[in-house]
Design a protein around this motif. Structure first.
Motif, short mmCIF file in Angstrom:
data_model
loop_
_atom_site.label_atom_id
_atom_site.label_comp_id
_atom_site.label_asym_id
_atom_site.label_seq_id
_atom_site.Cartn_x
_atom_site.Cartn_y
_atom_site.Cartn_z
N GLY A 152 -36.19 39.89 30.41
CA GLY A 152 -37.51 40.04 29.81
C GLY A 152 -38.57 40.59 30.76
O GLY A 152 -39.75 40.59 30.43
N ARG A 153 -38.17 41.07 31.92
CA ARG A 153 -39.17 41.58 32.87
C ARG A 153 -39.87 42.82 32.32
O ARG A 153 -41.09 42.97 32.47
CB ARG A 153 -38.52 41.83 34.24
N CYS A 154 -39.12 43.71 31.67
CA CYS A 154 -39.75 44.91 31.09
C CYS A 154 -40.69 44.52 29.94
O CYS A 154 -41.75 45.13 29.75
CB CYS A 154 -38.70 45.90 30.63
N ILE A 155 -40.28 43.52 29.17
CA ILE A 155 -41.10 43.08 28.03
C ILE A 155 -42.44 42.55 28.53
O ILE A 155 -43.51 42.93 28.05
CB ILE A 155 -40.36 41.99 27.22
N ARG A 156 -42.38 41.68 29.56
CA ARG A 156 -43.62 41.09 30.09
C ARG A 156 -44.47 42.13 30.80
O ARG A 156 -45.69 42.14 30.68
CB ARG A 156 -43.27 39.93 31.03
N ASN A 165 -46.73 47.41 24.14
CA ASN A 165 -45.74 46.48 23.58
C ASN A 165 -44.46 47.28 23.33
O ASN A 165 -43.90 47.24 22.26
CB ASN A 165 -46.29 45.90 22.28
N VAL A 166 -44.05 47.99 24.38
CA VAL A 166 -42.93 48.93 24.20
C VAL A 166 -41.62 48.20 23.91
O VAL A 166 -40.84 48.64 23.06
CB VAL A 166 -42.78 49.82 25.46
N PHE A 167 -41.40 47.09 24.61
CA PHE A 167 -40.10 46.42 24.52
C PHE A 167 -40.19 45.10 23.78
O PHE A 167 -41.23 44.45 23.74
CB PHE A 167 -39.54 46.15 25.93
N GLY A 168 -39.05 44.67 23.24
CA GLY A 168 -38.95 43.35 22.64
C GLY A 168 -37.48 42.99 22.56
O GLY A 168 -36.59 43.82 22.79
N TYR A 169 -37.20 41.72 22.29
CA TYR A 169 -35.81 41.31 22.12
C TYR A 169 -35.35 41.64 20.71
O TYR A 169 -36.11 41.52 19.74
CB TYR A 169 -35.67 39.80 22.33
N VAL A 170 -34.08 42.03 20.58
CA VAL A 170 -33.46 42.19 19.27
C VAL A 170 -32.15 41.41 19.29
O VAL A 170 -31.57 41.16 20.35
CB VAL A 170 -33.18 43.68 18.92
N GLY A 171 -31.67 41.01 18.13
CA GLY A 171 -30.42 40.28 18.03
C GLY A 171 -30.58 38.81 18.38
O GLY A 171 -31.63 38.37 18.86
N ARG A 172 -29.51 38.07 18.15
CA ARG A 172 -29.54 36.62 18.41
C ARG A 172 -28.29 36.22 19.17
O ARG A 172 -27.27 36.90 19.13
CB ARG A 172 -29.60 35.85 17.09
N GLY A 173 -28.38 35.06 19.83
CA GLY A 173 -27.22 34.54 20.55
C GLY A 173 -26.71 35.54 21.57
O GLY A 173 -27.48 36.17 22.29
N ILE A 174 -25.38 35.71 21.61
CA ILE A 174 -24.81 36.64 22.61
C ILE A 174 -25.10 38.10 22.26
O ILE A 174 -24.82 39.00 23.05
CB ILE A 174 -23.29 36.45 22.80
N HIS A 175 -25.65 38.34 21.07
CA HIS A 175 -26.00 39.72 20.68
C HIS A 175 -27.44 40.07 21.07
O HIS A 175 -27.90 41.19 20.84
CB HIS A 175 -25.79 39.91 19.18
N LYS A 176 -28.14 39.10 21.64
CA LYS A 176 -29.53 39.34 22.03
C LYS A 176 -29.60 40.35 23.18
O LYS A 176 -28.80 40.28 24.12
CB LYS A 176 -30.16 38.02 22.45
N ARG A 177 -30.52 41.27 23.12
CA ARG A 177 -30.71 42.26 24.19
C ARG A 177 -32.10 42.85 24.02
O ARG A 177 -32.80 42.56 23.03
CB ARG A 177 -29.66 43.38 24.08
N VAL A 178 -32.46 43.67 24.96
CA VAL A 178 -33.77 44.29 24.86
C VAL A 178 -33.69 45.51 23.93
O VAL A 178 -32.65 46.18 23.84
CB VAL A 178 -34.30 44.70 26.27
#
Ligand code: FES
Length: 241
Positions: A152-156, A165-178
């Motif tokens: 989450g360093r790029c997100i912050r 607000n270029v980046f955010g998390y997508v997906g859940r669990g082990i599918h979570k990524r930027v």
């Protein structure tokens, strides 16, 4: 006014201030506590857990746990070392970290952490070998989410330093990524000069500058010169990445 707090890390007396985290106080005392999601200049989010320590016998994240008078912190025990090794191994196993062909090799904090923690062989876990998207739509920047460790360093950095607000998390669990907030990278307001894109922000090779590949010769790269954390243990080693 901040008051002095006195506590111990592995039996060594450390003086911090109220309002500091254990990690902040340890850094000032030149005691390195490994970390991946935490980086200077950004508020900690306490997600990678590589900074696990024991505080009065209970596990805690050093990057978010406040320093307090009289606490006993375990940082360098074999138990803690093995916890950190397991966390790093899991990150290697759940992504696609092909160091020999990665442009970030030699300045990658995940790779450097593997060396620092003495990880010499794969773990008991299977390699998940996910197939994740690569976004090469932007003329100057590439996003390879196969290497994302969800720090989450790029997100912050984008949100709190760049004011975007270029980046955010997508997906859940082990599918979570930027991911990017938009159709693709090219359709965001990202700029190559953004802090979110700076080399020191992404700890791995997820965010890559096009046209800048393999710019430092082997032997002179960040972690060829000194192991990760050396700049905290010995401030004279502090250098630009
Ligand atoms: Fe503390 Fe990531 S550095 S949880």
């Amino acid at each position: 006014m901040n008051k002095t707090v006195i506590f111990k890390i592995d039996g060594v007396e450390v003086r911090g201030k109220t309002g500091q985290t254990i990690m902040d106080a340890a850094d000032e005392a030149h005691i390195y506590i490994p970390r991946l999601c935490d980086v200077e200049g950004l508020e900690p989010q306490g997600s990678c857990r590589v900074c696990i320590v024991k505080v009065n016998g209970r596990p805690a994240a050093a990057c978010t746990q406040p320093a307090a008078d009289g606490i006993e912190v375990e940082n360098g025990t074999l138990e803690i070392l093995n916890c950190r090794r397991d966390i790093i191994r899991m990150l290697f196993h759940e992504g696609n970290h092909l160091c020999p062909i990665c442009e970030a090799s030699g300045r990658c904090e995940l790779q450097a952490m593997g060396y620092r923690l003495g990880i010499l062989q794969p773990a008991k876990y299977p390699y998940l070998q996910p197939v994740r998207p690569i976004d090469a739509s932007h003329p100057d920047i590439l996003l390879d989410t196969n290497r994302c460790i969800r720090c989450g360093r790029c997100i912050r950095a984008s949100k709190y330093i760049d004011g975007k607000n270029v980046f955010g998390y997508v997906g859940r669990g082990i599918h979570k990524r930027v991911g990017v907030n938009g159709k693709d990278f090219a359709h965001t307001d990202v700029h190559p000069d953004d802090k979110a894109i700076a080399l020191e922000t992404c700890p791995v090779g997820c965010i890559i500058r096009k046209g800048l590949g393999f710019f430092t010769p082997v032997g002179q790269r960040e972690y060829d010169r000194a192991p990760i954390g050396s700049d905290i243990e010995n401030p004279e080693l502090r250098r630009e990445k």
